[in-house]
Write a protein that holds these residues in place. Structure first.
Motif, PDB file in Angstrom:
ATOM      1  N   GLU A  40       0.821  -1.203   0.000  1.00 40.29           N
ATOM      2  CA  GLU A  40       0.000   0.000   0.000  1.00 40.29           C
ATOM      3  C   GLU A  40       0.859   1.259   0.000  1.00 40.29           C
ATOM      4  N   LEU A  41       1.942   1.246   0.757  1.00 42.84           N
ATOM      5  CA  LEU A  41       2.830   2.413   0.799  1.00 42.84           C
ATOM      6  C   LEU A  41       3.536   2.630  -0.536  1.00 42.84           C
ATOM      7  N   ILE A  42       3.914   1.553  -1.201  1.00 41.73           N
ATOM      8  CA  ILE A  42       4.549   1.686  -2.519  1.00 41.73           C
ATOM      9  C   ILE A  42       3.562   2.282  -3.522  1.00 41.73           C
ATOM     10  N   GLU A  43       2.308   1.816  -3.481  1.00 43.97           N
ATOM     11  CA  GLU A  43       1.284   2.368  -4.372  1.00 43.97           C
ATOM     12  C   GLU A  43       1.046   3.849  -4.086  1.00 43.97           C
ATOM     13  N   ARG A  44       0.966   4.197  -2.816  1.00 44.32           N
ATOM     14  CA  ARG A  44       0.739   5.603  -2.425  1.00 44.32           C
ATOM     15  C   ARG A  44       1.919   6.465  -2.864  1.00 44.32           C
ATOM     16  N   ASN A  45       3.127   5.964  -2.700  1.00 40.35           N
ATOM     17  CA  ASN A  45       4.323   6.698  -3.113  1.00 40.35           C
ATOM     18  C   ASN A  45       4.297   6.940  -4.621  1.00 40.35           C
ATOM     19  N   SER A  46       3.900   5.925  -5.380  1.00 41.92           N
ATOM     20  CA  SER A  46       3.821   6.060  -6.831  1.00 41.92           C
ATOM     21  C   SER A  46       2.796   7.120  -7.225  1.00 41.92           C
TER      22      SER A  46
END
Length: 145
Positions: free
Chosen positions: A82-88
């Motif tokens: 989820e954090l990787i998606e949000r960062n993207s």
């Protein structure tokens, strides 16, 4: 032997597991307490029985702990995803805002970022001022209307 349980999922799980394991171990040992009080001729057998019970209890504790750790790893993997998606998403938004901002707005933004404190600059200053600076961009064409 009461220890405080914390609200963090891993700490809470370990604390609950520890309480269950301690109570399980206590019940195993207390169930066979009559064997411990036998005379010396049967003391060798009772020591072996107690050792076996302790080994069983430790195996149970180990399996419960491994299960709790596996569950926590799955939760952490999901949070990382989820954090990787949000960062993207934030990187895409940042790129879009940079392309929509005029050179004057970018210079003003860079000056504002340099005057803020370094820890707050990457997280708090980047999205906020860029959004407010990019909005007046439609009015920069001058009073031609």
């Amino acid at each position: 032997m009461n220890t405080p349980c914390y609200t963090v999922a891993m700490d809470l799980g370990v604390c609950q597991l520890r309480n269950v394991s301690i109570s399980f171990l206590s019940s195993l040992l207390s169930a066979d307490s009559s064997h411990v009080k036998l005379d010396s001729s049967s003391s060798g057998a009772s020591v072996v029985a107690i050792d076996n019970k302790i080994e069983q209890a430790m195996d149970l504790v180990k399996s419960h702990l491994m299960y709790a750790v596996r569950e926590e790893v799955e939760v952490l993997k999901e949070q990382i995803k989820e954090l990787i998606e949000r960062n993207s998403q934030l990187e895409q938004e940042n790129t879009l805002l940079k392309t929509l901002a005029s050179p004057e707005q970018m210079a003003q933004f860079q000056a504002q970022v340099q005057t803020t404190s370094p820890p707050a600059a990457p997280t708090a200053a980047t999205p906020g001022p860029a959004c407010t600076i990019a909005q007046p961009g439609s009015h920069t064409s001058g009073p031609s209307a």
